[in-house]
Design a protein around this motif. Structure first.
Motif, PDB file in Angstrom:
ATOM      1  N   ALA A  23     -41.840 -38.978  55.233  1.00  0.00           N
ATOM      2  CA  ALA A  23     -41.494 -39.608  53.985  1.00  0.00           C
ATOM      3  C   ALA A  23     -42.389 -39.065  52.893  1.00  0.00           C
ATOM      4  O   ALA A  23     -42.114 -38.975  51.746  1.00  0.00           O
ATOM      5  CB  ALA A  23     -41.549 -41.162  54.113  1.00  0.00           C
ATOM      6  N   ALA A  24     -43.803 -39.238  53.137  1.00  0.00           N
ATOM      7  CA  ALA A  24     -44.571 -38.530  52.180  1.00  0.00           C
ATOM      8  C   ALA A  24     -45.670 -37.425  52.423  1.00  0.00           C
ATOM      9  O   ALA A  24     -46.449 -36.855  51.859  1.00  0.00           O
ATOM     10  CB  ALA A  24     -45.694 -39.859  51.895  1.00  0.00           C
ATOM     11  N   GLY A  25     -45.258 -36.694  53.503  1.00  0.00           N
ATOM     12  CA  GLY A  25     -46.043 -35.438  53.823  1.00  0.00           C
ATOM     13  C   GLY A  25     -45.719 -34.250  53.178  1.00  0.00           C
ATOM     14  O   GLY A  25     -46.671 -33.413  52.886  1.00  0.00           O
ATOM     15  N   LEU A  26     -44.734 -34.118  52.559  1.00  0.00           N
ATOM     16  CA  LEU A  26     -44.366 -33.126  51.406  1.00  0.00           C
ATOM     17  C   LEU A  26     -44.624 -33.655  50.011  1.00  0.00           C
ATOM     18  O   LEU A  26     -44.132 -34.441  49.652  1.00  0.00           O
ATOM     19  CB  LEU A  26     -42.834 -32.577  51.584  1.00  0.00           C
ATOM     20  N   HIS A  27     -45.631 -33.014  49.184  1.00  0.00           N
ATOM     21  CA  HIS A  27     -46.099 -33.589  48.132  1.00  0.00           C
ATOM     22  C   HIS A  27     -46.524 -32.093  47.084  1.00  0.00           C
ATOM     23  O   HIS A  27     -46.334 -31.292  47.419  1.00  0.00           O
ATOM     24  CB  HIS A  27     -47.424 -34.677  48.222  1.00  0.00           C
ATOM     25  N   ARG A  28     -46.612 -32.635  45.933  1.00  0.00           N
ATOM     26  CA  ARG A  28     -47.013 -31.568  44.932  1.00  0.00           C
ATOM     27  C   ARG A  28     -48.155 -30.582  45.324  1.00  0.00           C
ATOM     28  O   ARG A  28     -48.256 -29.613  44.919  1.00  0.00           O
ATOM     29  CB  ARG A  28     -47.681 -32.272  43.626  1.00  0.00           C
ATOM     30  N   GLY A  29     -49.024 -31.231  46.159  1.00  0.00           N
ATOM     31  CA  GLY A  29     -50.302 -30.170  46.457  1.00  0.00           C
ATOM     32  C   GLY A  29     -49.908 -29.179  47.585  1.00  0.00           C
ATOM     33  O   GLY A  29     -50.385 -28.271  47.791  1.00  0.00           O
ATOM     34  N   ASN A  30     -48.447 -29.346  48.491  1.00  0.00           N
ATOM     35  CA  ASN A  30     -48.485 -28.609  49.482  1.00  0.00           C
ATOM     36  C   ASN A  30     -47.053 -27.815  49.412  1.00  0.00           C
ATOM     37  O   ASN A  30     -46.670 -27.061  50.303  1.00  0.00           O
ATOM     38  CB  ASN A  30     -48.602 -29.051  50.866  1.00  0.00           C
ATOM     39  N   PHE A  31     -46.151 -28.291  48.536  1.00  0.00           N
ATOM     40  CA  PHE A  31     -44.793 -27.922  48.560  1.00  0.00           C
ATOM     41  C   PHE A  31     -44.686 -26.262  48.550  1.00  0.00           C
ATOM     42  O   PHE A  31     -43.894 -25.689  49.034  1.00  0.00           O
ATOM     43  CB  PHE A  31     -43.750 -28.630  47.799  1.00  0.00           C
ATOM     44  N   ALA A  32     -45.591 -25.626  47.740  1.00  0.00           N
ATOM     45  CA  ALA A  32     -45.524 -24.060  47.410  1.00  0.00           C
ATOM     46  C   ALA A  32     -45.748 -23.244  48.812  1.00  0.00           C
ATOM     47  O   ALA A  32     -45.548 -22.097  48.936  1.00  0.00           O
ATOM     48  CB  ALA A  32     -46.431 -23.796  46.235  1.00  0.00           C
ATOM     49  N   ARG A  33     -46.529 -24.086  49.730  1.00  0.00           N
ATOM     50  CA  ARG A  33     -47.144 -23.314  50.541  1.00  0.00           C
ATOM     51  C   ARG A  33     -46.303 -23.609  52.155  1.00  0.00           C
ATOM     52  O   ARG A  33     -46.522 -23.201  53.062  1.00  0.00           O
ATOM     53  CB  ARG A  33     -48.663 -23.822  51.083  1.00  0.00           C
ATOM     54  N   VAL A  34     -45.306 -24.402  51.898  1.00  0.00           N
ATOM     55  CA  VAL A  34     -44.455 -24.801  53.100  1.00  0.00           C
ATOM     56  C   VAL A  34     -43.302 -24.191  52.998  1.00  0.00           C
ATOM     57  O   VAL A  34     -42.569 -23.866  52.085  1.00  0.00           O
ATOM     58  CB  VAL A  34     -44.106 -26.365  53.258  1.00  0.00           C
ATOM     59  N   PRO A  35     -42.867 -23.468  54.103  1.00  0.00           N
ATOM     60  CA  PRO A  35     -41.325 -22.768  54.032  1.00  0.00           C
ATOM     61  C   PRO A  35     -40.204 -23.527  53.928  1.00  0.00           C
ATOM     62  O   PRO A  35     -40.099 -24.548  54.327  1.00  0.00           O
ATOM     63  CB  PRO A  35     -41.351 -22.094  55.359  1.00  0.00           C
ATOM     64  N   PHE A  36     -39.233 -23.002  52.902  1.00  0.00           N
ATOM     65  CA  PHE A  36     -37.956 -23.623  52.918  1.00  0.00           C
ATOM     66  C   PHE A  36     -37.007 -22.594  53.152  1.00  0.00           C
ATOM     67  O   PHE A  36     -37.005 -21.477  52.827  1.00  0.00           O
ATOM     68  CB  PHE A  36     -37.820 -23.854  51.260  1.00  0.00           C
ATOM     69  N   LEU A  37     -35.962 -22.993  53.737  1.00  0.00           N
ATOM     70  CA  LEU A  37     -34.649 -22.335  54.119  1.00  0.00           C
ATOM     71  C   LEU A  37     -33.995 -22.152  52.880  1.00  0.00           C
ATOM     72  O   LEU A  37     -33.620 -23.130  52.227  1.00  0.00           O
ATOM     73  CB  LEU A  37     -34.013 -22.890  55.153  1.00  0.00           C
ATOM     74  N   VAL A  38     -33.439 -21.020  52.504  1.00  0.00           N
ATOM     75  CA  VAL A  38     -32.621 -20.573  51.597  1.00  0.00           C
ATOM     76  C   VAL A  38     -31.436 -19.948  52.117  1.00  0.00           C
ATOM     77  O   VAL A  38     -31.372 -18.875  53.009  1.00  0.00           O
ATOM     78  CB  VAL A  38     -33.216 -19.749  50.547  1.00  0.00           C
ATOM     79  N   PHE A  39     -30.145 -20.268  51.683  1.00  0.00           N
ATOM     80  CA  PHE A  39     -28.901 -19.647  52.141  1.00  0.00           C
ATOM     81  C   PHE A  39     -28.821 -18.084  51.755  1.00  0.00           C
ATOM     82  O   PHE A  39     -28.761 -17.205  52.405  1.00  0.00           O
ATOM     83  CB  PHE A  39     -27.771 -20.249  51.532  1.00  0.00           C
ATOM     84  N   ASN A  40     -28.881 -17.846  50.303  1.00  0.00           N
ATOM     85  CA  ASN A  40     -29.131 -16.594  49.888  1.00  0.00           C
ATOM     86  C   ASN A  40     -29.685 -16.312  48.420  1.00  0.00           C
ATOM     87  O   ASN A  40     -30.160 -17.585  47.964  1.00  0.00           O
ATOM     88  CB  ASN A  40     -27.556 -15.830  49.876  1.00  0.00           C
ATOM     89  N   ARG A  41     -29.616 -15.219  47.761  1.00  0.00           N
ATOM     90  CA  ARG A  41     -30.338 -15.275  46.551  1.00  0.00           C
ATOM     91  C   ARG A  41     -29.699 -15.991  45.398  1.00  0.00           C
ATOM     92  O   ARG A  41     -30.311 -16.056  44.305  1.00  0.00           O
ATOM     93  CB  ARG A  41     -30.679 -13.872  46.268  1.00  0.00           C
ATOM     94  N   LYS A  42     -28.321 -16.226  45.577  1.00  0.00           N
ATOM     95  CA  LYS A  42     -27.742 -17.070  44.552  1.00  0.00           C
ATOM     96  C   LYS A  42     -27.939 -18.889  44.603  1.00  0.00           C
ATOM     97  O   LYS A  42     -27.637 -19.439  43.734  1.00  0.00           O
ATOM     98  CB  LYS A  42     -26.140 -16.984  44.681  1.00  0.00           C
ATOM     99  N   ASP A  43     -28.631 -19.220  45.881  1.00  0.00           N
ATOM    100  CA  ASP A  43     -28.907 -20.238  46.267  1.00  0.00           C
ATOM    101  C   ASP A  43     -30.177 -20.957  45.458  1.00  0.00           C
ATOM    102  O   ASP A  43     -31.321 -20.569  45.979  1.00  0.00           O
ATOM    103  CB  ASP A  43     -28.741 -20.689  47.748  1.00  0.00           C
ATOM    104  N   ASP A  44     -29.925 -21.849  44.725  1.00  0.00           N
ATOM    105  CA  ASP A  44     -31.071 -22.436  44.129  1.00  0.00           C
ATOM    106  C   ASP A  44     -31.200 -24.126  44.554  1.00  0.00           C
ATOM    107  O   ASP A  44     -31.847 -24.997  43.619  1.00  0.00           O
ATOM    108  CB  ASP A  44     -31.075 -22.573  42.427  1.00  0.00           C
TER     109      ASP A  44
END
Length: 312
Positions: A186-207
């Motif tokens: 619920a709270a482990g992802l926050h403004r201080g770490n979201f840029a360092r945590v990997p996100f899955l992306v479908f393709n380069r059109k996916d935002d």
């Protein structure tokens, strides 16, 4: 304009589909020379270049206009044959564009009855997959007769029907949450770490991921660490394996959430994506709109399936 040769229009459609004179000739069971002759005759008749002879072939803007007409003519011809009880010598092709997430969730069940019935009468549905924001371009270019899209406005000569809303949520595996987010979904992802945590992306059109982060943390144009997985089913599996955070249709992961294979991050945050069905109004020689039965059946089946699966 004089009446256009249906055989030449079939050649134009085959060239658009197959990208070469050789494969178009094979599709139509004629020689390459015959394809070239019919195309040249059509170009001479309209007084404009329709195909750029390159590798791969591509249609000019006038070619795209005639491709739309060719698709519509083929669809109406197939409907007439069906009403007369005739089976087409080759399956009548009815191409529609859908987004990958809809295809992975509600589209196949929605169309199943229609496709099973169509196996008996030569109905050849073709599903073309693209991002939901880009399927509309396939329709505009005449490559398809209908599409599932996020675009609410109808093209000239088309009609549009709202289908419903697909809600996207952020999920991750329990192992990923424990390893990367301190065990707190619920709270482990926050403004201080979201840029360092990997996100899955479908393709380069996916935002979708950047939309979710922007909404969750009030950040404009966030930059994320991205891992690309260009398949809806594989994307969910990658999330379950702990590759990163996925932003996925809630509809697609309900069972995995119930079984504990995935955890929902910030359940209060969701991206609502409204979907619409677009299809061409097919016209007769008088210019008045007529209806292609098969295309209408596809639209009706999708509307029923969406009503059962999507939010309103």
């Amino acid at each position: 304009m004089q009446n256009l040769d249906p055989a030449a229009l079939d050649c134009l459609a085959a060239l658009a589909d197959d990208g070469s004179f050789e494969r178009a000739a094979q599709r139509l069971s004629i020689t390459q020379s015959a394809v070239s002759q019919r195309l040249r005759a059509l170009e001479s008749q309209v007084g404009q270049l329709l195909v750029v002879r390159a590798r791969p072939l591509r249609l000019t803007e006038p070619g795209k206009v005639l491709l739309r007409f060719a698709r519509q003519l083929q669809a109406m011809r197939a409907d007439v044959a069906r009403e007369l009880g005739e089976r087409m010598q080759s399956q009548a092709r009815l191409p529609i564009a859908v987004n990958a997430d809809s295809l992975a969730t509600w589209v196949l069940p929605a169309l199943d009855g229609l496709v099973q019935q169509g196996l008996k009468d030569g109905f050849g549905l073709e599903l073309i997959v693209d991002d939901q924001d880009f399927t509309h371009e396939w329709l505009r270019q005449g490559q398809v007769l209908g599409c599932v899209s996020t675009v609410p406005q109808a093209l000239r000569g088309c009609r549009v029907e709202p289908l419903g809303v697909m809600r996207y949520i952020a999920v991750a595996s329990p192992g990923f949450v424990a390893r990367e987010l301190g065990g707190d979904a619920a709270a482990g992802l926050h403004r201080g770490n979201f840029a360092r945590v990997p996100f899955l992306v479908f393709n380069r059109k996916d935002d979708t991921q950047t939309q979710w982060v922007a909404q969750a943390f009030g950040v404009r144009a966030p930059r994320l660490e991205e891992r690309f997985v260009p398949s809806s089913e594989a994307y969910v599996r990658a999330a379950a394996l702990g590759w990163g955070i996925g932003v996925v249709p809630e509809l697609q992961v309900r069972e995995r959430l119930a079984q504990g294979e995935l955890l929902c991050l910030r359940p209060d945050i969701g991206i609502e994506v409204a979907l619409y069905w677009h299809q061409w109004k097919l016209g007769d020689d008088s210019g008045l709109p007529v209806r292609a039965a098969r295309l209408d059946e596809v639209g009706a089946a999708l509307a029923r399936g969406a009503a059962m699966a999507l939010d309103r």
